[in-house]
Write a protein that holds these residues in place. Sequence first.
Motif, PDB file in Angstrom:
ATOM      1  N   UNK A  70      20.411 -38.299   3.919  1.00 47.33           N
ATOM      2  CA  UNK A  70      20.244 -38.774   5.283  1.00 47.33           C
ATOM      3  C   UNK A  70      19.125 -38.027   5.997  1.00 47.33           C
ATOM      4  N   UNK A  71      18.881 -36.776   5.603  1.00 45.34           N
ATOM      5  CA  UNK A  71      17.826 -35.990   6.247  1.00 45.34           C
ATOM      6  C   UNK A  71      16.467 -36.661   6.041  1.00 45.34           C
ATOM      7  N   UNK A  72      16.321 -37.386   4.962  1.00 44.37           N
ATOM      8  CA  UNK A  72      15.060 -38.089   4.697  1.00 44.37           C
ATOM      9  C   UNK A  72      14.776 -39.184   5.726  1.00 44.37           C
ATOM     10  N   UNK A  73      15.830 -39.625   6.422  1.00 46.03           N
ATOM     11  CA  UNK A  73      15.682 -40.723   7.362  1.00 46.03           C
ATOM     12  C   UNK A  73      15.468 -40.233   8.793  1.00 46.03           C
ATOM     13  N   UNK A  74      15.503 -38.918   9.010  1.00 43.70           N
ATOM     14  CA  UNK A  74      15.341 -38.389  10.365  1.00 43.70           C
ATOM     15  C   UNK A  74      13.877 -38.485  10.777  1.00 43.70           C
ATOM     16  N   UNK A  75      13.628 -39.310  11.770  1.00 45.42           N
ATOM     17  CA  UNK A  75      12.260 -39.482  12.230  1.00 45.42           C
ATOM     18  C   UNK A  75      12.171 -39.235  13.733  1.00 45.42           C
ATOM     19  N   UNK A  76      12.836 -38.167  14.179  1.00 41.93           N
ATOM     20  CA  UNK A  76      12.794 -37.773  15.578  1.00 41.93           C
ATOM     21  C   UNK A  76      12.380 -36.299  15.632  1.00 41.93           C
ATOM     22  N   UNK A  77      12.121 -35.742  16.807  1.00 43.20           N
ATOM     23  CA  UNK A  77      11.676 -34.345  16.894  1.00 43.20           C
ATOM     24  C   UNK A  77      12.699 -33.364  16.300  1.00 43.20           C
ATOM     25  N   UNK A  78      12.203 -32.507  15.401  1.00 39.87           N
ATOM     26  CA  UNK A  78      13.029 -31.476  14.777  1.00 39.87           C
ATOM     27  C   UNK A  78      12.289 -30.152  14.863  1.00 39.87           C
ATOM     28  N   UNK A  79      13.009 -29.116  15.267  1.00 43.70           N
ATOM     29  CA  UNK A  79      12.420 -27.787  15.423  1.00 43.70           C
ATOM     30  C   UNK A  79      13.190 -26.813  14.552  1.00 43.70           C
ATOM     31  N   UNK A  80      12.510 -26.211  13.571  1.00 49.57           N
ATOM     32  CA  UNK A  80      13.109 -25.275  12.623  1.00 49.57           C
ATOM     33  C   UNK A  80      12.700 -23.847  13.002  1.00 49.57           C
ATOM     34  N   UNK A  81      13.636 -23.050  13.505  1.00 47.59           N
ATOM     35  CA  UNK A  81      13.339 -21.691  13.957  1.00 47.59           C
ATOM     36  C   UNK A  81      14.069 -20.685  13.068  1.00 47.59           C
ATOM     37  N   UNK A  82      13.364 -19.629  12.680  1.00 41.70           N
ATOM     38  CA  UNK A  82      13.995 -18.580  11.882  1.00 41.70           C
ATOM     39  C   UNK A  82      13.218 -17.281  12.064  1.00 41.70           C
ATOM     40  N   UNK A  83      13.816 -16.178  11.618  1.00 39.13           N
ATOM     41  CA  UNK A  83      13.193 -14.873  11.776  1.00 39.13           C
ATOM     42  C   UNK A  83      12.628 -14.342  10.474  1.00 39.13           C
ATOM     43  N   UNK A  84      11.693 -13.410  10.590  1.00 44.70           N
ATOM     44  CA  UNK A  84      11.102 -12.815   9.388  1.00 44.70           C
ATOM     45  C   UNK A  84      12.115 -11.958   8.636  1.00 44.70           C
ATOM     46  N   UNK A  85      13.169 -11.506   9.317  1.00 40.46           N
ATOM     47  CA  UNK A  85      14.217 -10.715   8.674  1.00 40.46           C
ATOM     48  C   UNK A  85      15.506 -11.514   8.525  1.00 40.46           C
ATOM     49  N   UNK A  86      15.389 -12.817   8.473  1.00 42.33           N
ATOM     50  CA  UNK A  86      16.553 -13.688   8.337  1.00 42.33           C
ATOM     51  C   UNK A  86      17.122 -13.595   6.923  1.00 42.33           C
ATOM     52  N   UNK A  87      18.207 -14.303   6.673  1.00 39.60           N
ATOM     53  CA  UNK A  87      18.813 -14.334   5.350  1.00 39.60           C
ATOM     54  C   UNK A  87      17.815 -14.870   4.329  1.00 39.60           C
ATOM     55  N   UNK A  88      17.934 -14.411   3.090  1.00 37.81           N
ATOM     56  CA  UNK A  88      16.954 -14.763   2.061  1.00 37.81           C
ATOM     57  C   UNK A  88      16.874 -16.265   1.805  1.00 37.81           C
ATOM     58  N   UNK A  89      17.986 -16.970   2.006  1.00 35.94           N
ATOM     59  CA  UNK A  89      18.005 -18.403   1.706  1.00 35.94           C
ATOM     60  C   UNK A  89      17.328 -19.250   2.779  1.00 35.94           C
ATOM     61  N   UNK A  90      17.094 -18.677   3.958  1.00 39.63           N
ATOM     62  CA  UNK A  90      16.552 -19.459   5.072  1.00 39.63           C
ATOM     63  C   UNK A  90      15.110 -19.907   4.827  1.00 39.63           C
ATOM     64  N   UNK A  91      14.174 -19.011   4.466  1.00 40.68           N
ATOM     65  CA  UNK A  91      12.789 -19.469   4.257  1.00 40.68           C
ATOM     66  C   UNK A  91      12.671 -20.556   3.200  1.00 40.68           C
ATOM     67  N   UNK A  92      13.461 -20.457   2.144  1.00 42.85           N
ATOM     68  CA  UNK A  92      13.437 -21.470   1.099  1.00 42.85           C
ATOM     69  C   UNK A  92      13.911 -22.821   1.640  1.00 42.85           C
TER      70      UNK A  92
END
Length: 299
Positions: free
Chosen positions: A223-245
């Motif tokens: 379903x994420x492939x069908x999202x065509x509206x504004x999306x903002x992905x925020x994360x930190x440089x010291x976040x959990x290892x799985x977040x950047x991936x």
Amino acid sequence: MAQLKYIVLSTLILFIPFQLIAEEEGLQGDGTLDETSVAEVRMLRQVGDVVGYQALDVAGEKIDAAYIEETLGERHGAVILLHDDGEQFESHGVVTPLRHALPDYGWSTLTLSFNYPFEPNILLSVDPDEVATEQSEPAIPPAAVEGETSDEDNVGDKKLPPVSNQQRMEAALTFLQGKGIERIVFIGHGAGAELAINLLDRITVPISALVLVGATALPKSDVFNEFNFPIFDVYGTNDLDTVPMAVKHRSIMMKRIGNDRYETRRVLGADHVFSGLKPTLTATVSGWLRKRFVEKEDN
């Protein structure tokens, strides 16, 4: 005699405050803790201290929630915030600071209590007899796997069915619609971000935007492939290892479907809960919301 009166008076002075503390904090007469009383006192204090506390009626049950009206004098919309796993609807994590700050930028905020699936501990050694028992009786109820609570609340002799996260969200959306709010944004933190993604495929009310903060997991459906509206992905440089991936994976997906309204922002020095950097997170999220919605209206 005077010395005796002094001793008695001193004893009363010491004893009376202790009794008051015992009654307030749930201590028994012998000074031990009455766990039920302490839990009730703390729960009442927590609910009583929550600004904008607003219990939602969901399928006959009362679900903890809190609503704050915008304070700017110009409502741009409303934000529903989804807390992380292991947190409450009001805690010291990411959701609470955002819900208190965003009303100053013209966004009404609503946060509510969600349930997350039970995750069993991984056994390092297994007894064959225990395995046979577990196979005959599943340890995880199907409701928990689907993101619903497996607990049943008793009301008299009647057992209420579990309230799913979808039901909670539908009730939250109905609450906001009742206030005449049409523009609704989801902000999810951690597991709350994943829950927001999964709920978007089930709810009947369309949302205007999605903000993911420290989203650790990859979407479980297409379903994420069908999202065509504004999306903002925020994360930190010291976040959990799985977040950047996970952010990289979502970026590829958004490019693949041509969603040019997808943006990412990496906050320098921030950990998963933005310790010491919550004002920076607020400025980042409110700035993005203003750019996407307010400034376009002004032009």
